[in-house]
Design a protein around this motif. Structure first.
Motif, PDB file in Angstrom:
ATOM      1  N   LEU A 185       0.804  -1.287   0.129  1.00 58.64           N
ATOM      2  CA  LEU A 185       0.129   0.104  -0.053  1.00 58.64           C
ATOM      3  C   LEU A 185       0.822   1.413  -0.023  1.00 58.64           C
ATOM      4  CD1 LEU A 185      -2.566  -0.917   2.544  1.00 58.64           C
ATOM      5  CD2 LEU A 185      -2.921  -1.037   0.226  1.00 58.64           C
ATOM      6  N   GLY A 186       1.977   1.192   0.896  1.00 56.71           N
ATOM      7  CA  GLY A 186       3.031   2.256   0.521  1.00 56.71           C
ATOM      8  C   GLY A 186       2.317   3.625   1.449  1.00 56.71           C
ATOM      9  N   LYS A 187       1.511   3.518   2.848  1.00 54.88           N
ATOM     10  CA  LYS A 187       0.960   4.453   3.300  1.00 54.88           C
ATOM     11  C   LYS A 187       1.890   4.645   4.499  1.00 54.88           C
ATOM     12  CE  LYS A 187      -2.976   4.999   0.883  1.00 54.88           C
ATOM     13  NZ  LYS A 187      -3.248   6.407   0.143  1.00 54.88           N
ATOM     14  N   PRO A 188       1.819   5.909   5.062  1.00 52.78           N
ATOM     15  CA  PRO A 188       2.479   6.336   6.308  1.00 52.78           C
ATOM     16  C   PRO A 188       1.764   5.203   7.349  1.00 52.78           C
ATOM     17  CG  PRO A 188       1.881   8.187   5.013  1.00 52.78           C
ATOM     18  CD  PRO A 188       1.253   6.962   4.501  1.00 52.78           C
ATOM     19  N   LEU A 189       2.862   4.865   8.306  1.00 51.09           N
ATOM     20  CA  LEU A 189       2.138   3.668   9.344  1.00 51.09           C
ATOM     21  C   LEU A 189       2.807   4.119  10.489  1.00 51.09           C
ATOM     22  CD1 LEU A 189       0.852   1.179  10.041  1.00 51.09           C
ATOM     23  CD2 LEU A 189       2.802  -0.168   9.228  1.00 51.09           C
ATOM     24  N   LEU A 190       1.910   4.193  11.640  1.00 49.57           N
ATOM     25  CA  LEU A 190       2.056   4.169  13.046  1.00 49.57           C
ATOM     26  C   LEU A 190       1.798   2.978  13.766  1.00 49.57           C
ATOM     27  CD1 LEU A 190       3.308   5.585  15.701  1.00 49.57           C
ATOM     28  CD2 LEU A 190       0.786   6.677  15.928  1.00 49.57           C
ATOM     29  N   VAL A 191       2.528   2.106  14.283  1.00 56.01           N
ATOM     30  CA  VAL A 191       2.057   0.952  15.028  1.00 56.01           C
ATOM     31  C   VAL A 191       2.205   1.170  16.819  1.00 56.01           C
ATOM     32  CG1 VAL A 191       2.638  -1.404  15.587  1.00 56.01           C
ATOM     33  CG2 VAL A 191       2.792  -0.638  13.203  1.00 56.01           C
TER      34      VAL A 191
END
Length: 289
Positions: free
Chosen positions: A217-223
């Motif tokens: 997807l290439g979306k910014p991600l916060l975990v």
């Protein structure tokens, strides 16, 4: 207050409305300035929009906060003859946001809500600006088998004590008491909607692990992960490091539900992430359902 085409509109007050979708009514509620960047919150299995109650006031100064009850949960419909598959839940969320006139949103999912958030992003890359997953297991290998008492369908609806035992692994902070309204929300579910939703999450993760999906997807991600999670191994948060640019935050002293166990600490991380990726909302809803 409900949203309607002709009714009054209060800019910052909580609005709740039921949207009539093709396969069931979906309840949504909104808080905060309607022209602020949209922040969508998706609850996990055996939960509802009310699981975010303590967190919402910490987010509304700078965001239009939208919460949704997935089909089968909370104040949404609980049909026995509709699909609870994760992609179908994601599709409904996208339709609901379209109805509300939301063109872009940072999407936050707790537990299996993060799985639905991923499915939404797979279907609606135009809509999802960035993703934040809170205690969402990356794959089935991260799941921690539980000795918590299972609920017998013959004893549905369950008692408070049965529900507390069933939900016990969802919390780790010492002395935390599960709010009564959340127990009531589970009891209001049907046994079918509860089990079908959980089976759908398993099926989705069996098809492909979340880090692999998110890399595509290439979306910014916060975990975000509570270090003392008793449902998903917190060490599995490292699996998301394969997603380029992923930001991973471990919270000591918290378990599976940081949104309930420590709302301020959770909100601080979400606000910092959302501020970087915020896109202005489209404003007033296009359709009240």
């Amino acid at each position: 207050m409900t949203i309607s085409d002709s009714g009054p509109h209060v800019k910052d007050a909580t609005e709740g409305t039921t949207l009539s979708l093709d396969d069931g009514d979906i309840f949504v509620c909104q808080d905060g300035p309607r022209d602020a960047p949209a922040l969508l919150l998706i609850h996990g299995s055996a939960s509802s929009a009310r699981s975010w109650d303590a967190l919402v006031p910490l987010l509304t100064r700078s965001h239009r906060v939208i919460r949704i009850d997935l089909l089968g949960h909370g104040r949404s419909a609980k049909p026995a003859d509709r699909s609870y598959a994760t992609p179908d839940q994601g599709h409904r969320v996208g339709v609901a946001l379209d109805r509300l006139g939301v063109e872009h949103a940072t999407v936050v999912g707790h537990s299996s809500g993060g799985v639905v958030a991923t499915a939404l992003a797979e279907q609606r890359s135009d809509l999802v600006t960035a993703l934040a997953l809170i205690n969402t297991g990356p794959s089935l290998g991260a799941f921690i088998p539980s000795a918590a008492a299972a609920i017998d369908p013959a004893q549905w609806p369950p008692t408070d004590e049965q529900l507390r035992q069933f939900a016990s692994t969802g919390f780790s902070r010492a002395g935390y008491q599960i709010p009564q309204e959340l127990l009531d929300e589970v009891r209001a579910m049907t046994f079918h909607s509860l089990t079908a939703t959980m089976q759908a999450t398993v099926g989705y993760l069996q098809e492909q692990a979340l880090p692999d999906r998110l890399t595509t997807l290439g979306k910014p991600l916060l975990v975000i992960f509570g270090e003392d999670d008793r449902r998903w191994r917190s060490s599995s948060a490292a699996d998301y490091r394969t997603v380029p640019g992923a930001n991973i935050e471990l919270l000591p002293g918290l378990g599976h539900s940081p949104i309930l166990e420590d709302p301020p600490r959770t909100a601080e991380l979400l606000l910092a992430f959302a501020a970087i990726h915020a896109t202005r909302s489209a404003g007033h809803p296009a359709d009240g359902g």
